[in-house]
Each structure stands twice: as C-alpha cells, then as structure tokens.
Design a protein around this motif. Structure first.
Motif, PDB file in Angstrom:
ATOM      1  N   MET A  75       0.845 -34.133  36.965  1.00  0.00           N
ATOM      2  CA  MET A  75       1.402 -35.609  37.075  1.00  0.00           C
ATOM      3  C   MET A  75       1.256 -36.152  35.654  1.00  0.00           C
ATOM      4  N   VAL A  76       2.153 -36.898  35.258  1.00  0.00           N
ATOM      5  CA  VAL A  76       1.995 -37.530  33.800  1.00  0.00           C
ATOM      6  C   VAL A  76       0.758 -38.102  33.816  1.00  0.00           C
ATOM      7  N   GLU A  77       0.091 -38.478  32.691  1.00  0.00           N
ATOM      8  CA  GLU A  77      -0.937 -39.544  32.720  1.00  0.00           C
ATOM      9  C   GLU A  77      -0.470 -40.528  31.844  1.00  0.00           C
ATOM     10  N   ASN A  78       0.511 -40.310  30.766  1.00  0.00           N
ATOM     11  CA  ASN A  78       1.157 -41.335  30.032  1.00  0.00           C
ATOM     12  C   ASN A  78       2.510 -41.456  30.237  1.00  0.00           C
ATOM     13  N   PRO A  79       2.958 -42.741  30.761  1.00  0.00           N
ATOM     14  CA  PRO A  79       4.711 -42.941  30.862  1.00  0.00           C
ATOM     15  C   PRO A  79       5.344 -42.304  29.576  1.00  0.00           C
ATOM     16  N   PHE A  80       4.770 -42.411  28.524  1.00  0.00           N
ATOM     17  CA  PHE A  80       5.620 -41.942  27.433  1.00  0.00           C
ATOM     18  C   PHE A  80       5.991 -40.432  27.272  1.00  0.00           C
TER      19      PHE A  80
ATOM     20  N   GLY B  85      21.364 -27.498  32.802  1.00  0.00           N
ATOM     21  CA  GLY B  85      21.773 -26.887  31.995  1.00  0.00           C
ATOM     22  C   GLY B  85      20.969 -25.832  31.791  1.00  0.00           C
ATOM     23  N   GLU B  86      21.409 -24.841  30.534  1.00  0.00           N
ATOM     24  CA  GLU B  86      20.789 -23.416  30.592  1.00  0.00           C
ATOM     25  C   GLU B  86      19.367 -23.375  30.391  1.00  0.00           C
ATOM     26  N   GLU B  87      18.708 -24.470  29.855  1.00  0.00           N
ATOM     27  CA  GLU B  87      17.155 -24.426  29.786  1.00  0.00           C
ATOM     28  C   GLU B  87      16.367 -24.983  31.048  1.00  0.00           C
ATOM     29  N   GLY B  88      17.131 -25.823  31.629  1.00  0.00           N
ATOM     30  CA  GLY B  88      16.403 -26.685  32.477  1.00  0.00           C
ATOM     31  C   GLY B  88      16.585 -26.064  34.129  1.00  0.00           C
ATOM     32  N   GLY B  89      17.934 -25.523  34.283  1.00  0.00           N
ATOM     33  CA  GLY B  89      18.385 -24.538  35.592  1.00  0.00           C
ATOM     34  C   GLY B  89      18.730 -25.549  36.455  1.00  0.00           C
ATOM     35  N   GLU B  90      18.634 -25.268  37.622  1.00  0.00           N
ATOM     36  CA  GLU B  90      19.052 -26.198  38.869  1.00  0.00           C
ATOM     37  C   GLU B  90      17.870 -26.915  39.582  1.00  0.00           C
ATOM     38  N   ILE B  91      17.577 -27.853  39.900  1.00  0.00           N
ATOM     39  CA  ILE B  91      16.582 -28.694  40.491  1.00  0.00           C
ATOM     40  C   ILE B  91      17.236 -29.492  41.819  1.00  0.00           C
ATOM     41  N   GLN B  92      15.939 -29.954  42.643  1.00  0.00           N
ATOM     42  CA  GLN B  92      16.646 -30.587  43.784  1.00  0.00           C
ATOM     43  C   GLN B  92      15.892 -32.035  43.491  1.00  0.00           C
ATOM     44  N   SER B  93      16.660 -33.163  44.077  1.00  0.00           N
ATOM     45  CA  SER B  93      16.083 -34.460  44.040  1.00  0.00           C
ATOM     46  C   SER B  93      16.339 -35.091  45.429  1.00  0.00           C
ATOM     47  N   ALA B  94      15.535 -35.936  45.931  1.00  0.00           N
ATOM     48  CA  ALA B  94      15.666 -36.678  46.801  1.00  0.00           C
ATOM     49  C   ALA B  94      15.898 -38.196  46.498  1.00  0.00           C
ATOM     50  N   ALA B  95      17.048 -38.911  46.779  1.00  0.00           N
ATOM     51  CA  ALA B  95      17.322 -40.164  46.345  1.00  0.00           C
ATOM     52  C   ALA B  95      17.568 -41.118  47.406  1.00  0.00           C
ATOM     53  N   GLN B  96      17.429 -42.227  47.229  1.00  0.00           N
ATOM     54  CA  GLN B  96      17.919 -43.233  47.945  1.00  0.00           C
ATOM     55  C   GLN B  96      19.367 -43.951  47.502  1.00  0.00           C
TER      56      GLN B  96
ATOM     57  N   THR C   7      12.212 -35.293  34.573  1.00  0.00           N
ATOM     58  CA  THR C   7      12.010 -34.071  35.144  1.00  0.00           C
ATOM     59  C   THR C   7      10.306 -33.738  35.028  1.00  0.00           C
ATOM     60  N   THR C   8       9.737 -34.581  34.484  1.00  0.00           N
ATOM     61  CA  THR C   8       8.041 -34.265  34.188  1.00  0.00           C
ATOM     62  C   THR C   8       7.029 -34.914  35.172  1.00  0.00           C
ATOM     63  N   LEU C   9       7.453 -35.508  36.159  1.00  0.00           N
ATOM     64  CA  LEU C   9       6.734 -36.268  37.085  1.00  0.00           C
ATOM     65  C   LEU C   9       5.968 -35.390  38.159  1.00  0.00           C
ATOM     66  N   GLY C  10       6.408 -34.182  38.403  1.00  0.00           N
ATOM     67  CA  GLY C  10       5.716 -33.403  39.287  1.00  0.00           C
ATOM     68  C   GLY C  10       6.612 -33.148  40.506  1.00  0.00           C
ATOM     69  N   THR C  11       6.275 -32.306  41.326  1.00  0.00           N
ATOM     70  CA  THR C  11       7.237 -32.159  42.827  1.00  0.00           C
ATOM     71  C   THR C  11       6.568 -32.806  43.872  1.00  0.00           C
ATOM     72  N   VAL C  12       7.270 -33.374  44.659  1.00  0.00           N
ATOM     73  CA  VAL C  12       6.899 -33.824  46.049  1.00  0.00           C
ATOM     74  C   VAL C  12       7.859 -33.357  47.049  1.00  0.00           C
ATOM     75  N   GLN C  13       6.889 -33.360  48.278  1.00  0.00           N
ATOM     76  CA  GLN C  13       7.947 -32.939  49.601  1.00  0.00           C
ATOM     77  C   GLN C  13       8.325 -34.077  50.123  1.00  0.00           C
ATOM     78  N   VAL C  14       9.548 -34.322  50.443  1.00  0.00           N
ATOM     79  CA  VAL C  14       9.919 -35.416  51.486  1.00  0.00           C
ATOM     80  C   VAL C  14      10.533 -34.811  52.505  1.00  0.00           C
ATOM     81  N   ALA C  15      10.210 -34.819  53.755  1.00  0.00           N
ATOM     82  CA  ALA C  15      10.505 -34.430  54.883  1.00  0.00           C
ATOM     83  C   ALA C  15      11.045 -32.941  54.695  1.00  0.00           C
ATOM     84  N   GLY C  16      10.040 -32.221  54.268  1.00  0.00           N
ATOM     85  CA  GLY C  16      10.358 -30.798  54.029  1.00  0.00           C
ATOM     86  C   GLY C  16      11.166 -30.228  53.041  1.00  0.00           C
ATOM     87  N   PHE C  17      11.659 -31.221  52.304  1.00  0.00           N
ATOM     88  CA  PHE C  17      12.652 -31.115  51.080  1.00  0.00           C
ATOM     89  C   PHE C  17      11.972 -31.197  49.768  1.00  0.00           C
ATOM     90  N   LYS C  18      11.821 -30.151  49.060  1.00  0.00           N
ATOM     91  CA  LYS C  18      11.297 -30.370  47.659  1.00  0.00           C
ATOM     92  C   LYS C  18      11.945 -31.016  46.478  1.00  0.00           C
TER      93      LYS C  18
END
Length: 109
Positions: free
Chosen positions: A1-6, A37-48, A67-78
C-alpha cells in the motif's frame, strides 16, 4: 500500500474487455481488463461504472488508472488498479479520461 498519496502513479490504459459484475456487493459494478501498454501490461480493475456506462461502451475507451495502490479481491475478482472517476450530478462515478488519444501507459504529471 502507498503511504504517501503523492507516490500514487496514475497511468493511461485502454479497456480491452468489460463485463457486468453482479456478484459484487456494491451495485452497478463492472469487471475491466485494461491494457497499460508495453511496460504496464494487462491489468484488471473492478469499477462501479454501470450507472453511466454499459460494459460494451467501455471497450476500446482510454481511462486513467491508479496503479500503485495494491491489489484487492472483490467477490473473487483480482482488482489491480483503481479506475479514476469523479462524482457526477447524482454522485455516481464518471470516468476521467484523456481529452484526446494518447500513448498507453503514459504517466499523469
């Protein structure tokens, strides 16, 4: 997790695939698969997002992702990133997006 919001990195991604997420506790959730993109690759996000957008309307759209807040599980979805939104008039999330097409993975500055 990020300690500093900046320390949060916000990058440009493109929604490759989106689908409704009725298993989530919050209403109107969507599962997103996003290309950073090339460096970040493919990620998943749950959004309302289903208050304003149908899943098929999101595909191909550029979005901003924290992208640097960490990963969470939302109803089994990363969920690996927070898709950046602001509240609309009814307080439902509205996407923040680039004003024009930009390279994927670009860092907000």
């Amino acid at each position: 997790m990020v300690e500093n919001p900046f320390d949060v990195e916000i990058r440009v991604g493109e929604v490759l695939e989106a689908e409704a997420f009725p298993e989530a506790r919050k209403p109107k959730m969507a599962k997103l698969w996003i290309d950073l993109g090339e460096e970040g690759g493919e990620i998943q996000s749950a959004a309302q997002l289903d208050h304003h957008y149908e899943p098929d309307e999101l595909e191909g759209r550029q979005v901003l992702c924290a992208t640097t807040l960490g990963t969470v599980q939302v109803a089994g979805f990363k969920s690996e990133a927070l898709t950046v939104c602001v509240p609309g008039e009814e307080e439902y999330p509205v996407l923040v997006k680039p004003d024009e097409e930009v390279p994927l993975g670009g860092l907000l500055f």
